[in-house]
Design a protein around this motif. Structure first.
Motif, mmCIF file in Angstrom:
data_model
loop_
_atom_site.group_PDB
_atom_site.id
_atom_site.type_symbol
_atom_site.label_atom_id
_atom_site.label_comp_id
_atom_site.label_asym_id
_atom_site.label_seq_id
_atom_site.Cartn_x
_atom_site.Cartn_y
_atom_site.Cartn_z
ATOM 1 N N PRO A 282 0.790 -1.229 0.000
ATOM 2 C CA PRO A 282 0.000 0.000 0.000
ATOM 3 C C PRO A 282 0.825 1.283 0.000
ATOM 4 C CG PRO A 282 0.337 -0.721 2.251
ATOM 5 C CD PRO A 282 1.100 -1.694 1.371
ATOM 6 N N SER A 283 2.170 1.190 -0.001
ATOM 7 C CA SER A 283 2.956 2.305 0.516
ATOM 8 C C SER A 283 3.772 3.105 -0.485
ATOM 9 C CB SER A 283 3.921 1.777 1.584
ATOM 10 O OG SER A 283 4.848 0.867 0.998
ATOM 11 N N VAL A 284 3.934 2.634 -1.730
ATOM 12 C CA VAL A 284 4.891 3.333 -2.588
ATOM 13 C C VAL A 284 4.529 3.209 -4.060
ATOM 14 C CG1 VAL A 284 6.508 1.392 -2.898
ATOM 15 C CG2 VAL A 284 7.377 3.750 -2.916
ATOM 16 N N ILE A 285 4.931 4.216 -4.805
ATOM 17 C CA ILE A 285 4.889 4.218 -6.262
ATOM 18 C C ILE A 285 6.314 4.378 -6.747
ATOM 19 C CG2 ILE A 285 4.141 5.537 -8.285
ATOM 20 C CD1 ILE A 285 1.816 6.418 -6.062
ATOM 21 N N ARG B 37 7.824 7.298 -4.633
ATOM 22 C CA ARG B 37 6.812 8.203 -4.093
ATOM 23 C C ARG B 37 6.148 7.493 -2.921
ATOM 24 N NH1 ARG B 37 3.404 10.172 -9.444
ATOM 25 N NH2 ARG B 37 5.149 10.451 -10.913
ATOM 26 N N GLN B 38 6.531 7.871 -1.716
ATOM 27 C CA GLN B 38 6.042 7.191 -0.515
ATOM 28 C C GLN B 38 4.721 7.801 -0.062
ATOM 29 O OE1 GLN B 38 8.610 7.513 2.901
ATOM 30 N NE2 GLN B 38 7.661 5.791 3.954
ATOM 31 N N ILE B 39 3.776 6.922 0.293
ATOM 32 C CA ILE B 39 2.459 7.328 0.775
ATOM 33 C C ILE B 39 2.434 7.150 2.292
ATOM 34 C CG2 ILE B 39 -0.009 6.809 0.726
ATOM 35 C CD1 ILE B 39 0.415 5.748 -2.145
ATOM 36 N N ILE B 40 2.177 8.251 3.025
ATOM 37 C CA ILE B 40 2.123 8.217 4.483
ATOM 38 C C ILE B 40 0.755 8.740 4.916
ATOM 39 C CG2 ILE B 40 3.172 9.028 6.626
ATOM 40 C CD1 ILE B 40 5.785 9.424 5.081
ATOM 41 N N PRO B 41 -0.192 7.853 5.273
ATOM 42 C CA PRO B 41 -1.542 8.309 5.629
ATOM 43 C C PRO B 41 -1.532 9.225 6.852
ATOM 44 C CG PRO B 41 -1.512 5.943 5.202
ATOM 45 C CD PRO B 41 -0.080 6.382 5.284
ATOM 46 N N GLN B 42 -2.428 10.199 6.812
ATOM 47 C CA GLN B 42 -2.620 11.144 7.921
ATOM 48 C C GLN B 42 -4.112 11.223 8.229
ATOM 49 O OE1 GLN B 42 -0.218 12.671 9.628
ATOM 50 N NE2 GLN B 42 1.504 12.012 8.355
ATOM 51 N N GLY B 43 -4.692 10.098 8.626
ATOM 52 C CA GLY B 43 -6.128 10.035 8.822
ATOM 53 C C GLY B 43 -6.830 9.703 7.522
ATOM 54 N N PRO B 44 -8.144 9.536 7.556
ATOM 55 C CA PRO B 44 -8.863 9.117 6.347
ATOM 56 C C PRO B 44 -8.918 10.162 5.248
ATOM 57 C CG PRO B 44 -10.402 9.567 8.134
ATOM 58 C CD PRO B 44 -9.032 9.624 8.733
ATOM 59 N N ASP B 45 -8.636 11.433 5.580
ATOM 60 C CA ASP B 45 -8.841 12.479 4.572
ATOM 61 C C ASP B 45 -7.576 13.251 4.216
ATOM 62 O OD1 ASP B 45 -8.550 13.748 6.974
ATOM 63 O OD2 ASP B 45 -10.463 14.827 6.912
ATOM 64 N N ALA B 46 -6.388 12.686 4.478
ATOM 65 C CA ALA B 46 -5.141 13.352 4.093
ATOM 66 C C ALA B 46 -4.005 12.339 4.099
ATOM 67 C CB ALA B 46 -4.817 14.509 5.042
ATOM 68 N N PHE B 47 -2.972 12.639 3.314
ATOM 69 C CA PHE B 47 -1.755 11.827 3.358
ATOM 70 C C PHE B 47 -0.575 12.694 2.955
ATOM 71 C CE2 PHE B 47 -3.367 11.349 -0.947
ATOM 72 C CZ PHE B 47 -2.243 11.378 -1.761
ATOM 73 N N ASP B 48 0.591 12.331 3.486
ATOM 74 C CA ASP B 48 1.832 12.964 3.053
ATOM 75 C C ASP B 48 2.406 12.155 1.902
ATOM 76 O OD1 ASP B 48 1.555 14.885 4.959
ATOM 77 O OD2 ASP B 48 3.062 14.084 6.322
#
Length: 440
Positions: A325-328, A339-350
């Motif tokens: 789930p974490s990278v492109i 491109r790393q995906i870091i969730p910040q709650g259900p409505d945002a991500f870094d």
């Protein structure tokens, strides 16, 4: 209505609605769990999956903390003993560190004493890690090296005699270093890494990470106000690039009429979009009525499109890989990045872009990679469009939680390989895996 009544209650803070059977006296006889996907085919995605907090918490456990390898670093970010990088897997802080023997450790960034996040700097070099709260010290492999006042002060206090340092180290994650890219997992029983990626996808994964030493070029970072899955979908979606992105369709970097291929692992989680650049504008049918196509658009600096065929990627000029789930992993002509995906709650991500090249690149190639990196990142001439439309999606799907999205282009399959890009099959495959894994 007969001897039984059937009632449904769907709670917005609970991803699973409850269906309750009542007899005529009002006594509950049975409770059945109803998925938000109930009644949905492979072409339908309930809007609630982008905003429901209860569902989001289940995603963190099922995808980021169990059963998956998650991207954490490139080896070139920590070249020397003691070099470390503080990052995240899901919402959990971790540290990637080069040990004295050259191996790579991934440690939980929380003290074993009071749970404080002890490493605040994003990058650095350390001989030991020391928690600022009570100054417990840890070796680079996570072992507890020292505890202040362990033996008391002046004969008073201290730890019990049976307190053992070796029983109170930092938790270590399982680590896989593959040709310069580093993945980690909280799950000690996670499947072998090559099996996780899959035999069908590994050839193009290894095309980028072929064992040559990598070199770090720089970072971009942004916070996108949208659900983390929307970015996974975006890079599983060959439908939009030739419609949304001016630079892709105008300069022929990504068009629906190009020679292309879509690959997907059997479970539907990971995918690759593979394409070969054309000159742009050959097929008038593709650009007819497409407002993003600007035939007269010219570059002030043509070096931005100074594409040079590299021996290691003979053939396709672009390979976009989604590792769930974490990278492109991006290879778009001469530009390379994770491109790393870091969730910040259900409505945002870094979203963290790490641009890289190879240690044997010529200075001219390094300059070319840096030039082409201007297409990507938060203000990239291409990628700024993606961040904006993802926020548009979040705004409206959150406002209409009982609605649904439709991904019907290319058929009604549940995720299959394709010899063309005119399909949303990869998104359908991801949600097949999503439903199966969460029991929905």
């Amino acid at each position: 209505c007969g001897p039984f009544c059937f009632l449904t209650a769907v709670m917005r803070d609970n991803p699973i609605g409850q269906a309750v059977w009542l007899d005529l006296s009002g006594t509950m006889t049975e409770t059945i769990l109803i998925s938000p996907f109930a009644g949905c085919g492979p072409q339908q995605i309930p809007n609630r999956v982008y905003s429901d907090n209860g569902l989001y918490q289940r995603e963190m456990e099922a995808f980021f903390y169990k059963g998956h390898w998650c991207y954490v670093a490139l080896e070139c970010e920590i070249p020397n003993a003691g070099d470390y990088k503080a990052t995240m897997i899901g919402e959990r802080p971790v540290i990637v560190v080069r040990d004295r023997d050259g191996s790579v450790n991934v440690l939980e960034n929380r003290c074993a004493h009071k749970g404080a996040k002890f490493c605040q700097k994003e990058f650095g070099n350390a001989k030991v890690f020391v928690c600022p709260y009570h100054q417990w010290g840890y070796r680079l492999n996570g072992e507890l090296a020292g505890v202040p006042m362990k033996n008391g002060v002046g004969g008073q206090g201290g730890m019990d005699a049976d307190f053992k340092l070796e029983e109170h180290g930092l938790n270590r994650l399982k680590v896989q270093v593959h040709n310069g890219i580093v993945f980690a997992s909280f799950d000690p029983d996670v499947e072998p890494f090559e099996q996780f990626i899959g035999s069908g996808l590994m050839p193009f994964f290894n095309r980028t990470f072929d064992g040559r030493k990598l070199t770090l070029l720089g970072y971009n970072r942004q916070r996108i106000r949208g659900n983390w899955k929307l970015m996974q979908e975006n890079i599983k979606d060959p439908y939009h690039p030739g419609l949304l992105h001016v630079f892709f369709v105008t300069f022929g970097l990504w068009r629906a009429d190009q020679k292309s291929e879509l690959r997907i692992d059997p479970r539907g989680r990971h995918a690759q979009m593979i394409s070969t650049r054309n000159a742009g504008g050959e097929n008038a049918e593709v650009t007819k009525g497409v407002t993003s196509f600007k035939r007269a658009l010219k570059l002030e600096d043509p070096r931005l499109m100074d594409v040079v065929q590299e021996g290691w990627w003979q053939g396709p000029t672009a390979v976009m890989q989604t590792i769930f789930p974490s990278v492109i992993i991006q290879q778009q002509v001469n530009s390379l990045s994770t491109r790393q995906i870091i969730p910040q709650g259900p409505d945002a991500f870094d979203f963290v872009w790490t641009h890289f090249g190879f240690a044997d690149d010529t200075p001219e190639m390094t300059e070319r990679r840096l030039k082409q990196a201007n297409l990507f990142g938060p203000a990239g001439l291409v990628s700024l469009d993606d961040g904006e439309v993802i926020e548009y999606c979040q705004q409206a799907t959150s406002a209409y939680p009982d609605g649904e999205c439709v991904v019907a282009l290319g058929g009604n399959d549940s995720g299959t390989a394709s010899p063309h890009m005119v399909t949303e099959t990869l998104i359908r495959g991801m949600y097949r895996y999503y439903r199966e894994t969460l029991g929905l």
